[in-house]
Scaffold this motif. Structure first.
Motif, PDB file in Angstrom:
ATOM      1  N   SER A  88       0.844  -1.198   0.000  1.00  0.00           N
ATOM      2  CA  SER A  88       0.000   0.000   0.000  1.00  0.00           C
ATOM      3  C   SER A  88       0.876   1.243   0.000  1.00  0.00           C
ATOM      4  N   THR A  96      -3.674   3.688  -2.072  1.00  0.00           N
ATOM      5  CA  THR A  96      -3.624   2.762  -3.198  1.00  0.00           C
ATOM      6  C   THR A  96      -3.091   1.440  -2.678  1.00  0.00           C
ATOM      7  N   SER A  98      -2.347  -2.864  -3.465  1.00  0.00           N
ATOM      8  CA  SER A  98      -2.120  -3.914  -4.448  1.00  0.00           C
ATOM      9  C   SER A  98      -2.059  -5.253  -3.728  1.00  0.00           C
ATOM     10  N   LYS A 123      -5.355  -7.835  -7.526  1.00  0.00           N
ATOM     11  CA  LYS A 123      -6.432  -6.919  -7.151  1.00  0.00           C
ATOM     12  C   LYS A 123      -5.798  -5.578  -6.828  1.00  0.00           C
ATOM     13  N   GLY A 124      -6.381  -4.512  -7.340  1.00  0.00           N
ATOM     14  CA  GLY A 124      -5.934  -3.163  -7.032  1.00  0.00           C
ATOM     15  C   GLY A 124      -7.091  -2.361  -6.481  1.00  0.00           C
ATOM     16  N   ALA A 125      -6.819  -1.528  -5.494  1.00  0.00           N
ATOM     17  CA  ALA A 125      -7.859  -0.694  -4.889  1.00  0.00           C
ATOM     18  C   ALA A 125      -7.292   0.702  -4.638  1.00  0.00           C
ATOM     19  N   ASP A 126      -8.057   1.702  -5.015  1.00  0.00           N
ATOM     20  CA  ASP A 126      -7.642   3.101  -4.847  1.00  0.00           C
ATOM     21  C   ASP A 126      -8.860   3.881  -4.371  1.00  0.00           C
ATOM     22  N   ASN A 127      -8.821   4.386  -3.136  1.00  0.00           N
ATOM     23  CA  ASN A 127      -9.995   5.062  -2.590  1.00  0.00           C
ATOM     24  C   ASN A 127     -10.195   6.470  -3.139  1.00  0.00           C
ATOM     25  N   SER A 130     -11.444   5.566  -8.296  1.00  0.00           N
ATOM     26  CA  SER A 130     -12.059   4.248  -8.462  1.00  0.00           C
ATOM     27  C   SER A 130     -11.795   3.648  -9.838  1.00  0.00           C
ATOM     28  N   ASN A 132      -9.060   3.147 -11.016  1.00  0.00           N
ATOM     29  CA  ASN A 132      -7.876   2.310 -10.846  1.00  0.00           C
ATOM     30  C   ASN A 132      -8.180   0.976 -10.156  1.00  0.00           C
ATOM     31  N   ASN A 133      -9.419   0.781  -9.726  1.00  0.00           N
ATOM     32  CA  ASN A 133      -9.786  -0.457  -9.035  1.00  0.00           C
ATOM     33  C   ASN A 133      -9.991  -1.576 -10.051  1.00  0.00           C
ATOM     34  N   GLU A 135      -9.831  -6.266 -10.439  1.00  0.00           N
ATOM     35  CA  GLU A 135      -9.570  -7.605  -9.923  1.00  0.00           C
ATOM     36  C   GLU A 135      -9.587  -8.524 -11.129  1.00  0.00           C
TER      37      GLU A 135
END
Length: 185
Positions: A88, A96, A98, A123-127, A130, A132-133, A135
């Motif tokens: 992160s 962000t 990963s 899986k990528g997550a970016d608060n 979005s 960039n999110n 799976e």
């Protein structure tokens, strides 16, 4: 708290892991493997770090570390393994993340261990963005970067705890190249 966070992250990945189909079943059958020594099994080997830099919001509330990450391995006696990776990066309130999850087989020959990935997912997550999110399963051509051979040893460290030491083949045995995993079980 940190262990709880990693546990929840990995449970999330596990609960959405790849499903077996005929192709994956054939890949499992064709993937080389040997029995895994008992000093590698019955353990969760983890290495992780957290940054010294931290962020606070404009109200003075702690937001989080600048970055952190961990890699975990779980080896089974039948010559299979699971690998989890979490990274992160934070910039103030934006986080962000990963995640990588990999399953495959291993060959253990003396002090060498070779990883043969069979399936996995990213899986990528970016608060804050979005778009960039995502799976998705790991593609065939991406598995090769995880197919590596390491020199390994399980030994007691200076701290009196048992550690897994791994050095990727071809790298000099310098301290910065040696990965030291703690047993988390």
């Amino acid at each position: 708290m940190k262990k709880l966070f990693f546990l929840l992250s990995f449970v999330t990945i596990l609960s959405t892991s790849c499903k077996d189909d005929d192709t994956q079943s054939e890949q499992w059958d064709d993937s080389p493997r040997t029995e895994v020594p008992s000093d590698l099994t019955n353990a969760i080997w983890q290495v992780g770090s957290i940054s010294f830099g931290n962020f606070w919001d404009d109200q003075g509330q702690y937001v989080g570390a600048g970055h952190d990450g961990a890699i975990r391995y779980y080896f089974k006696g039948d010559g299979t393994y699971e690998m989890y990776s979490y990274i992160s990066v934070r910039s103030y309130n934006c986080l962000t993340q990963s995640y990588t999850y990999m399953k495959g087989t291993v060959e253990v020959n003396g002090d060498k261990i070779t990883f043969h990935p069979v399936e996995g997912k990213y899986k990528g997550a970016d608060n804050c963005a979005s778009s960039n999110n995502f799976e998705r399963p790991i593609k065939e051509d991406e598995k090769s970067k995880f197919a590596k051979t390491y020199q390994w040893e399980v030994a007691e460290g200076n701290d009196g705890e048992t550690h897994l030491y791994m050095l990727e083949d071809g790298l000099a045995a310098e301290p910065e190249n040696i990965l030291i995993y703690d047993n988390e079980m």
